[in-house]
Design a protein around this motif. Structure first.
Motif, short mmCIF file in Angstrom:
data_model
loop_
_atom_site.label_atom_id
_atom_site.label_comp_id
_atom_site.label_asym_id
_atom_site.label_seq_id
_atom_site.Cartn_x
_atom_site.Cartn_y
_atom_site.Cartn_z
N PRO A 9 0.80 -1.23 0.00
CA PRO A 9 0.00 0.00 0.00
C PRO A 9 0.83 1.27 0.00
O PRO A 9 0.47 2.25 -0.66
CB PRO A 9 -0.83 -0.14 1.29
N LYS A 10 1.95 1.29 0.70
CA LYS A 10 2.77 2.50 0.75
C LYS A 10 3.33 2.87 -0.62
O LYS A 10 3.65 4.04 -0.87
CB LYS A 10 3.92 2.32 1.75
N THR A 36 1.60 8.99 -2.65
CA THR A 36 2.48 9.99 -3.24
C THR A 36 3.05 10.90 -2.15
O THR A 36 2.72 10.77 -0.97
CB THR A 36 1.72 10.86 -4.26
N ASP A 37 3.91 11.83 -2.57
CA ASP A 37 4.48 12.78 -1.62
C ASP A 37 3.62 14.03 -1.46
O ASP A 37 4.00 14.98 -0.80
CB ASP A 37 5.90 13.18 -2.06
N GLN A 38 2.41 14.00 -2.07
CA GLN A 38 1.54 15.16 -1.99
C GLN A 38 0.77 15.18 -0.67
O GLN A 38 0.32 14.14 -0.18
CB GLN A 38 0.53 15.15 -3.14
N THR A 84 -8.46 2.89 1.70
CA THR A 84 -8.95 1.57 1.31
C THR A 84 -8.51 1.22 -0.11
O THR A 84 -8.08 0.10 -0.38
CB THR A 84 -10.48 1.51 1.42
N VAL A 85 -8.60 2.19 -1.03
CA VAL A 85 -8.18 1.94 -2.41
C VAL A 85 -6.68 1.67 -2.46
O VAL A 85 -6.22 0.75 -3.16
CB VAL A 85 -8.57 3.12 -3.31
N GLN A 86 -5.89 2.46 -1.74
CA GLN A 86 -4.44 2.24 -1.72
C GLN A 86 -4.10 0.88 -1.14
O GLN A 86 -3.12 0.25 -1.55
CB GLN A 86 -3.76 3.35 -0.92
N SER A 87 -4.90 0.41 -0.19
CA SER A 87 -4.67 -0.92 0.38
C SER A 87 -5.05 -2.02 -0.61
O SER A 87 -4.46 -3.11 -0.58
CB SER A 87 -5.49 -1.09 1.66
N TYR A 131 -3.05 11.81 -5.18
CA TYR A 131 -2.67 11.08 -3.97
C TYR A 131 -2.39 9.60 -4.22
O TYR A 131 -2.04 8.88 -3.29
CB TYR A 131 -3.78 11.21 -2.92
N VAL A 132 -2.56 9.14 -5.46
CA VAL A 132 -2.32 7.74 -5.78
C VAL A 132 -1.12 7.67 -6.74
O VAL A 132 -1.13 8.31 -7.79
CB VAL A 132 -3.55 7.09 -6.44
N ASN A 133 -0.12 6.91 -6.37
CA ASN A 133 1.13 6.86 -7.11
C ASN A 133 1.02 5.95 -8.33
O ASN A 133 1.65 4.89 -8.41
CB ASN A 133 2.27 6.41 -6.20
N THR A 134 0.18 6.39 -9.26
CA THR A 134 0.02 5.75 -10.57
C THR A 134 -0.05 6.88 -11.58
O THR A 134 0.10 8.05 -11.22
CB THR A 134 -1.30 4.94 -10.63
#
Length: 349
Positions: A13-14, A18-20, A36-39, A66-69
């Motif tokens: 998940p980590k 992102t760094d934002q 939850t989505v990141q998990s 906020y999602v590193n994609t």
């Protein structure tokens, strides 16, 4: 929505954070959904560069930051249209749309229903807080009749949309509902949506604690939630209530689904949940059980059926065209039988 990658490093998940700085109001339900989505994303076993989040405008639409994609913060209401182009041109990608009740159902309503009816291979997450949060408290297309807001000081006169009824009416092949505070329930529908091939639509009840706090309290309060939430479990009779004393039944005359008191030891007459029912009227009937008061609210997967995807059909059509002509010929297309030459006029002299 894509196949499992072989030999790729294990993601956690980590790795999807992102760094934002996450900038929502303290206490907003969006934080829980994001976490939850990141998990969940590592479970897909897909490279981050093969995942894309597309959003429109609104509080929920900060999601791609906020999602590193890969991600695209697009324009108001047009996220489904932009995501359609991406999914069709790059079918190997896992494409997600993040939108809100105002973004998707007001200015974006047309784009939403056409993405669903075409069965484009993407997943749409609609955060429904029944209010306009980013623009600070106006009523939205899902606000209940009589809602007093900054833009409706005497109460809203608009009959609200039921997002799931709308999606099912548009022939969406996968339709589900979850709630921000129900992490297990949200994870369950995310997994089911990921496994589905085609357009997947998930409505997520999301609390806006600033402009519409407590909108879903009946589903969260320990004193009322068991009598209000109808859990949908595939293959199981649809019972609910603290001791299962209520069930979903079908009227023998009209065929309409409704709620009734049922015998605790007898499942006769209780509808057994089957989201794979081809006829959309079954899922539509379930979606109508939850009125504006949320007194009887089903949560889970309402519909999950299979039919050809738009991107797959388009790819087959292109392959057939190439096979018929031997190869793609752009000049032949541009200069085909439906073109003509405009005369330049008679030469001088």
């Amino acid at each position: 929505m894509t196949g499992i990658e072989i030999g790729m490093p294990t993601l956690k998940p980590k790795d999807f954070k992102t760094d934002q700085e996450v900038r929502w109001c303290p206490g907003c339900g969006d934080y829980i959904i994001l976490n939850t989505v990141q998990s969940f994303l590592p479970e897909m076993n897909i490279r981050r560069e093969d995942i894309v989040f597309v959003s429109g405008i609104g509080c929920s639409s900060r999601f791609p930051y906020y999602v590193n994609t890969y991600g695209l913060h697009s324009i108001h209401g047009r996220a489904p249209a932009i995501a359609t182009g991406l999914a069709v041109s790059r079918p190997e990608l896992s494409v997600w749309v993040v939108t809100g009740d105002g973004d998707a159902l007001s200015i974006g309503g047309n784009h939403l229903i056409h993405a669903l009816r075409r069965n484009v291979n993407l997943t749409i997450l609609l955060f429904n807080n029944r209010i306009y949060g980013l623009t600070k408290g106006q009523y939205s297309p899902t606000s209940e009749l009589g809602k007093v807001t900054k833009s409706t000081p005497m109460g809203s006169l608009d009959a609200p949309f039921n997002p799931l009824s709308l999606a099912i009416g548009a022939e969406a092949t996968f339709v589900a509902r979850a709630m921000d505070s129900d992490r297990a329930g949200l994870l369950s529908v995310l997994r089911a949506a990921h496994e589905h091939k085609g357009a997947a639509f998930i409505e997520i009840y999301q609390n806006c604690n600033i402009y519409n706090d407590g909108a879903f309290e009946v589903l969260k309060d320990p004193g009322t939630r068991d009598e209000a939430i109808i859990p949908l479990v595939t293959g199981q009779p649809i019972r609910f209530g603290k001791d299962g004393h209520r069930g979903v039944v079908r009227d023998p005359n009209s065929g309409v689904l409704g709620v009734a008191e049922v015998a605790c030891a007898d499942d006769d007459g209780i509808v057994v949940h089957d989201p794979t029912t081809e006829d959309p009227s079954y899922a539509f009937g379930l979606s109508r059980l939850s009125g504006s008061d949320l007194g009887h609210t089903p949560l889970g997967v309402f519909r999950s059926v299979q039919r050809p995807t738009y991107d797959g059909l388009m790819s087959d059509q292109l392959d057939a065209a190439v096979a018929a002509s031997g190869e793609g010929d752009l000049d032949r297309l541009l200069r085909g039988s439906d073109t003509w030459v405009v005369a330049a006029g008679a030469p001088a002299g």
